[in-house]
Design a protein around this motif. Structure first.
Motif, PDB file in Angstrom:
ATOM      1  N   PRO B 161       0.806  -1.231   0.000  1.00 56.89           N
ATOM      2  CA  PRO B 161       0.000   0.000   0.000  1.00 56.89           C
ATOM      3  C   PRO B 161       0.833   1.271   0.000  1.00 56.89           C
ATOM      4  CG  PRO B 161      -0.155  -1.158   2.103  1.00 56.89           C
ATOM      5  CD  PRO B 161       0.564  -2.064   1.171  1.00 56.89           C
ATOM      6  N   THR B 162       1.964   1.238   0.679  1.00 51.18           N
ATOM      7  CA  THR B 162       2.791   2.441   0.713  1.00 51.18           C
ATOM      8  C   THR B 162       3.297   2.782  -0.680  1.00 51.18           C
ATOM      9  OG1 THR B 162       3.555   1.601   2.843  1.00 51.18           O
ATOM     10  CG2 THR B 162       4.619   3.573   2.000  1.00 51.18           C
ATOM     11  N   LEU B 163       3.728   1.750  -1.386  1.00 47.89           N
ATOM     12  CA  LEU B 163       4.226   1.962  -2.742  1.00 47.89           C
ATOM     13  C   LEU B 163       3.123   2.524  -3.626  1.00 47.89           C
ATOM     14  CD1 LEU B 163       6.793   1.531  -4.405  1.00 47.89           C
ATOM     15  CD2 LEU B 163       5.845  -0.642  -5.149  1.00 47.89           C
ATOM     16  N   LEU B 164       1.910   1.988  -3.406  1.00 47.75           N
ATOM     17  CA  LEU B 164       0.762   2.451  -4.191  1.00 47.75           C
ATOM     18  C   LEU B 164       0.513   3.933  -3.952  1.00 47.75           C
ATOM     19  CD1 LEU B 164      -1.152   0.880  -6.024  1.00 47.75           C
ATOM     20  CD2 LEU B 164      -2.800   0.890  -4.175  1.00 47.75           C
ATOM     21  N   ARG B 165       0.562   4.309  -2.672  1.00 47.84           N
ATOM     22  CA  ARG B 165       0.351   5.716  -2.345  1.00 47.84           C
ATOM     23  C   ARG B 165       1.418   6.580  -2.982  1.00 47.84           C
ATOM     24  NH1 ARG B 165      -0.659   6.672   3.958  1.00 47.84           N
ATOM     25  NH2 ARG B 165      -0.611   8.876   3.484  1.00 47.84           N
ATOM     26  N   LEU B 166       2.637   6.075  -2.914  1.00 48.56           N
ATOM     27  CA  LEU B 166       3.745   6.843  -3.486  1.00 48.56           C
ATOM     28  C   LEU B 166       3.547   7.039  -4.980  1.00 48.56           C
ATOM     29  CD1 LEU B 166       6.375   8.086  -2.435  1.00 48.56           C
ATOM     30  CD2 LEU B 166       7.562   6.044  -3.194  1.00 48.56           C
ATOM     31  N   THR B 167       3.105   5.965  -5.643  1.00 50.67           N
ATOM     32  CA  THR B 167       2.858   6.051  -7.082  1.00 50.67           C
ATOM     33  C   THR B 167       1.787   7.081  -7.362  1.00 50.67           C
ATOM     34  OG1 THR B 167       3.118   3.658  -7.013  1.00 50.67           O
ATOM     35  CG2 THR B 167       2.580   4.627  -9.134  1.00 50.67           C
ATOM     36  N   TYR B 168       0.729   7.048  -6.553  1.00 46.70           N
ATOM     37  CA  TYR B 168      -0.354   8.000  -6.777  1.00 46.70           C
ATOM     38  C   TYR B 168       0.140   9.430  -6.630  1.00 46.70           C
ATOM     39  CZ  TYR B 168      -4.317  10.922  -5.813  1.00 46.70           C
ATOM     40  OH  TYR B 168      -5.190  11.955  -5.826  1.00 46.70           O
ATOM     41  N   ILE B 169       0.919   9.664  -5.566  1.00 47.87           N
ATOM     42  CA  ILE B 169       1.438  11.016  -5.344  1.00 47.87           C
ATOM     43  C   ILE B 169       2.324  11.444  -6.504  1.00 47.87           C
ATOM     44  CG2 ILE B 169       2.848  12.465  -3.846  1.00 47.87           C
ATOM     45  CD1 ILE B 169       1.961  10.824  -1.508  1.00 47.87           C
ATOM     46  N   SER B 170       3.117  10.489  -7.011  1.00 50.71           N
ATOM     47  CA  SER B 170       3.994  10.822  -8.132  1.00 50.71           C
ATOM     48  C   SER B 170       3.191  11.232  -9.350  1.00 50.71           C
ATOM     49  CB  SER B 170       4.890   9.639  -8.493  1.00 50.71           C
ATOM     50  OG  SER B 170       5.420   9.062  -7.338  1.00 50.71           O
ATOM     51  N   ILE B 171       2.099  10.493  -9.608  1.00 44.93           N
ATOM     52  CA  ILE B 171       1.251  10.828 -10.756  1.00 44.93           C
ATOM     53  C   ILE B 171       0.675  12.223 -10.574  1.00 44.93           C
ATOM     54  CG2 ILE B 171      -0.885  10.253 -11.965  1.00 44.93           C
ATOM     55  CD1 ILE B 171      -0.301   7.354 -11.453  1.00 44.93           C
ATOM     56  N   LEU B 172       0.201  12.486  -9.359  1.00 44.75           N
ATOM     57  CA  LEU B 172      -0.341  13.811  -9.038  1.00 44.75           C
ATOM     58  C   LEU B 172       0.702  14.893  -9.287  1.00 44.75           C
ATOM     59  CD1 LEU B 172      -3.172  14.317  -7.923  1.00 44.75           C
ATOM     60  CD2 LEU B 172      -2.155  14.686  -5.707  1.00 44.75           C
ATOM     61  N   LEU B 173       1.920  14.564  -8.867  1.00 44.42           N
ATOM     62  CA  LEU B 173       3.021  15.512  -9.028  1.00 44.42           C
ATOM     63  C   LEU B 173       3.265  15.807 -10.503  1.00 44.42           C
ATOM     64  CD1 LEU B 173       4.921  16.794  -6.909  1.00 44.42           C
ATOM     65  CD2 LEU B 173       6.607  15.120  -7.565  1.00 44.42           C
ATOM     66  N   VAL B 174       3.233  14.753 -11.299  1.00 46.75           N
ATOM     67  CA  VAL B 174       3.484  14.941 -12.731  1.00 46.75           C
ATOM     68  C   VAL B 174       2.387  15.795 -13.361  1.00 46.75           C
ATOM     69  CG1 VAL B 174       3.571  13.747 -14.941  1.00 46.75           C
ATOM     70  CG2 VAL B 174       4.835  12.845 -13.019  1.00 46.75           C
ATOM     71  N   ILE B 175       1.129  15.469 -13.023  1.00 49.45           N
ATOM     72  CA  ILE B 175       0.021  16.277 -13.565  1.00 49.45           C
ATOM     73  C   ILE B 175       0.173  17.722 -13.141  1.00 49.45           C
ATOM     74  CG2 ILE B 175      -2.476  16.643 -13.525  1.00 49.45           C
ATOM     75  CD1 ILE B 175      -2.852  13.694 -13.057  1.00 49.45           C
ATOM     76  N   GLY B 176       0.475  17.913 -11.855  1.00 44.99           N
ATOM     77  CA  GLY B 176       0.662  19.251 -11.326  1.00 44.99           C
ATOM     78  C   GLY B 176       1.807  19.965 -12.014  1.00 44.99           C
ATOM     79  N   ALA B 177       2.898  19.214 -12.249  1.00 47.45           N
ATOM     80  CA  ALA B 177       4.050  19.821 -12.899  1.00 47.45           C
ATOM     81  C   ALA B 177       3.675  20.329 -14.280  1.00 47.45           C
ATOM     82  CB  ALA B 177       5.186  18.811 -12.983  1.00 47.45           C
ATOM     83  N   ILE B 178       2.820  19.588 -14.962  1.00 46.02           N
ATOM     84  CA  ILE B 178       2.423  20.033 -16.300  1.00 46.02           C
ATOM     85  C   ILE B 178       1.603  21.311 -16.208  1.00 46.02           C
ATOM     86  CG2 ILE B 178       1.059  19.459 -18.332  1.00 46.02           C
ATOM     87  CD1 ILE B 178       1.748  16.552 -17.853  1.00 46.02           C
ATOM     88  N   PHE B 179       0.610  21.303 -15.306  1.00 43.88           N
ATOM     89  CA  PHE B 179      -0.278  22.458 -15.260  1.00 43.88           C
ATOM     90  C   PHE B 179       0.342  23.671 -14.606  1.00 43.88           C
ATOM     91  CE2 PHE B 179      -4.180  21.534 -17.141  1.00 43.88           C
ATOM     92  CZ  PHE B 179      -4.398  20.165 -17.033  1.00 43.88           C
ATOM     93  N   PHE B 180       1.132  23.425 -13.565  1.00 44.42           N
ATOM     94  CA  PHE B 180       1.611  24.569 -12.802  1.00 44.42           C
ATOM     95  C   PHE B 180       3.016  24.999 -13.146  1.00 44.42           C
ATOM     96  CE2 PHE B 180      -2.018  25.219 -10.407  1.00 44.42           C
ATOM     97  CZ  PHE B 180      -2.528  24.005  -9.987  1.00 44.42           C
TER      98      PHE B 180
END
Lengths: 327, 326
Positions: B161-180
């Motif tokens: 589960p920790t790895l899963l959360r980390l992956t999710y945060i990374s995806i969020l980060l990437v999306i955020g990096a694109i928009f922001f």
């Protein structure tokens, strides 16, 4: 509010029910915008004339200089000087006090190890003075990566320290309340007075006292030192005043004392931010019942060490302790 | 949250700072010294060209004055005679923004004593105000993030589960990096005339509120900035900062939860160990209460626990008791 406090608050908010309706956010936005307008008018009024005077002063000096030497210099040469200076400024040299040091090969490395250490600290604490900033492409990329890891690391550190000392913070607040209750029993008075006294004590410890130290070590006026401490601990960090900015001071000549002072100022940053984190934690999670509980337990066990007793965490973010005020 | 955890984190933190010191020293120092050499040559050349007209002292005075003025934020070449100030209402508005968001670029900073005192009071009220606004926005973003997280967990399963959360945060980060970061960078590249790497760097340094001030938007008076651009920038800063605060809080939550999980596992292991030791001890017929507790304390790193029990007189189940049960 520093990035860390925002992050901490968001963590707590996520764990509880939503506090901010859309209406509240709108009202906040409008208030914020009006506040910025207020600021712009004030700063314009206070600063504009002075800068104009500065500018005029230099223009006049240059003008009269040119007048005096008109027979042997043409304005192209003055422009040449100006251009050369501006070129140097683009590389970040506008913080030099003079250029004779460079001419005499009296070059102090602004990126020596103690200064880089301090620079790293200003990056991870998001202060970012700007007096020193990476000029190379690799340096900038390194800075980005360094901050990406370092800022969460600092956030965690501050959060943990805040948790660790939160009980002591609540205790101090309670003690202040107890002493104030002896004066007047009204609830509003107690709340306001506690806030004021607490704030003043905090301000003295975090800013007024260190300012004395810095005015001595840096040779600044007390007002300048006070301004520096404030701008630093709020992590605004303009960079117009920075500790260690003047390499001529004797304490910065010796490499060892330079290290000592850079470490000292870094400790100041961290302690100051930690104390702010503790206060923030104490305010966010304390409430009237918890104080009473705490005191009862203390009396029963006769145990002076408060940290032993586990306070069940029920954070009600936004509540001012001891009142029903929901921020 | 005990002293040992804080101690470990502090230690890691100090190491990290030292690492930074070495890293930046080796990257930046050679470049700076080279630039100093260049500056020296420029200065010498200047002297050579003008020395028959001006004395060295005169050149020094002009240069120093110009440096001082530039440090205070006056931009010589781009200023016209009629508005030689960057404290006009628009710029002052922007400055107020940099104060309450704690970005603090510093290209503009109050130079009068009254200005500074007002700045302090202004910040004392404005920073919490900004904080509330940002947490309000951040909460809205957080709700959105939670919805996305649920969607994410629907589609992806993993044993860790920790790895899963980390992956999710990374995806969020990437999306955020694109928009922001990426999209604004492209805009800045065109409007401000920076290179893409410089714009990227500016976006990051601004949104984290580090705010060095080596790059600042809206400083060129020869470029006509549209009102829309200015407002878009302000919105970008506010929302972007909220987003970054969200990411950081997600990351630190993840790390604390993971550390908590590790601690729990350690506790379980210790319990098993305790039972085992108790059994062995009963067989041997001896009990070293203090010794066991000392070992316990060592495992927990929590000396308080030992003392607490002694003082309160509430003795936890001793190994001997555990052994007797069996």
């Amino acid at each position: 509010m520093s990035l860390f406090r925002k992050a901490a608050r968001l963590s707590e908010l996520r764990k509880s029910s939503p506090n901010y309706s859309a209406m509240k956010v709108c009202i906040l936005t409008v208030t914020f915008f009006l506040y910025l307008l207020l600021g712009s008018v004030m700063f314009h009024h206070l600063e504009s004339k002075h800068q104009e005077q500065d500018f005029r002063f230099v223009i006049d000096r240059l003008g009269s200089f040119y007048e005096k030497h008109r027979h042997c210099i043409d304005p192209a040469e003055i422009s040449q000087i100006v251009e050369v200076v501006l070129l140097a400024c683009k590389d970040g040299f506008h913080h030099l006090d003079n250029t004779t040091d460079i001419l005499n090969d009296n070059i102090t490395d602004r990126w020596d190890l103690p200064s880089s250490f301090f620079f790293s600290a200003t990056v991870v604490t998001t202060i970012g003075y700007g007096r020193l900033s990476p000029q190379t492409r690799q340096g900038r990329n390194a800075c980005i990566l360094y901050a990406l890891l370092g800022i969460p690391l600092t956030a965690i550190l501050l959060k943990e320290v805040g948790h660790m000392f939160k009980d002591k913070g609540i205790l101090i607040l309670t003690k202040i309340r107890q002493s104030l209750m002896k004066i007047h029993k009204s609830k509003t008075f107690i709340t306001i007075a506690t806030a004021v006294v607490g704030f003043l004590v905090l301000y003295c410890i975090l800013i007024c006292l260190p300012a004395l130290v810095f005015s001595y070590t840096e040779g600044w006026s007390y007002q300048d030192a006070h301004y520096f401490c404030f701008i630093t601990l709020t992590t605004i960090g303009f960079g117009d005043h920075v500790v260690g900015g003047n390499n001529d001071r004797v304490i910065y000549q010796n490499q060892w004392s330079k290290w000592a002072f850079k470490i000292l100022i870094t400790l100041y940053l961290l302690c100051g931010l930690s104390i702010l984190a503790i206060v923030f934690n104490a305010l966010s999670s304390g409430s009237e019942n918890k104080f009473a509980e705490l005191y009862k337990k203390r009396k029963q066990s006769g145990n002076e060490d408060v940290s032993v007793i586990e306070i069940k965490e029920d954070p009600k973010p936004g509540m001012v302790p001891g009142t029903d005020i929901n921020l | 949250m005990n002293g040992k955890t804080v101690g470990i984190i502090s230690f890691i933190f100090i190491i990290y700072l030292l690492l930074g010191a070495v890293l930046f020293h080796f990257i930046e120092s050679p470049n700076e010294l080279a630039k100093m050499e260049e500056a020296k040559e420029m200065r010498v050349e200047l002297m050579a060209n003008l020395t028959d007209m001006l004395t060295d002292d005169q050149i020094e005075t002009i240069v120093t004055n110009l440096l001082k003025i530039t440090a205070a934020g006056v931009n010589f070449l781009n200023m016209n005679e009629t508005s030689p100030t960057n404290w006009d209402i628009n710029s002052a508005f922007f400055f107020s923004g940099t104060v309450v968001t704690t970005i603090g670029f510093g290209n503009n900073a109050p130079s009068t004593q009254m200005g500074r005192n007002f700045c302090i009071i202004y910040a004392l009220i404005g920073i919490p105000l900004c904080g509330f606004l940002l947490t309000g926005i951040g909460e809205k973003l957080g709700i959105l993030a939670k919805k996305l997280e649920a969607m994410f967990y629907d589609r992806v399963t993993c044993g860790y589960p920790t790895l899963l959360r980390l992956t999710y945060i990374s995806i969020l980060l990437v999306i955020g990096a694109i928009f922001f970061i990426t999209i604004p960078s492209i805009i800045f590249m065109h409007v401000e005339g920076w290179k893409i790497s410089e714009s990227w760097y500016f976006c990051f340094i601004t949104l984290t509120t580090i705010g060095f001030g080596d790059y600042v938007i809206g400083q060129r008076s020869d470029k006509g900035y549209t009102e829309f651009y200015k407002w878009a920038c302000y919105v970008w800063i506010i929302v972007g900062m909220s987003f970054l605060a969200l990411i950081i809080s997600l990351l630190s939550d993840l790390m604390t939860d993971y550390a908590g999980k590790l601690r729990e596992e350690q506790k379980q292991r210790l319990k098993q160990l305790k039972n085992l030791t108790g059994k062995q001890l009963t067989r041997l017929g001896s009990s070293d209460k203090k010794g066991i507790k000392g070992v316990e304390a060592g495992y927990h790193g929590d000396e308080d626990r030992v003392e607490e029990e002694d003082r309160d007189g509430n003795v936890e189940e001793t190994p001997l008791d555990a052994g007797e049960k069996f």
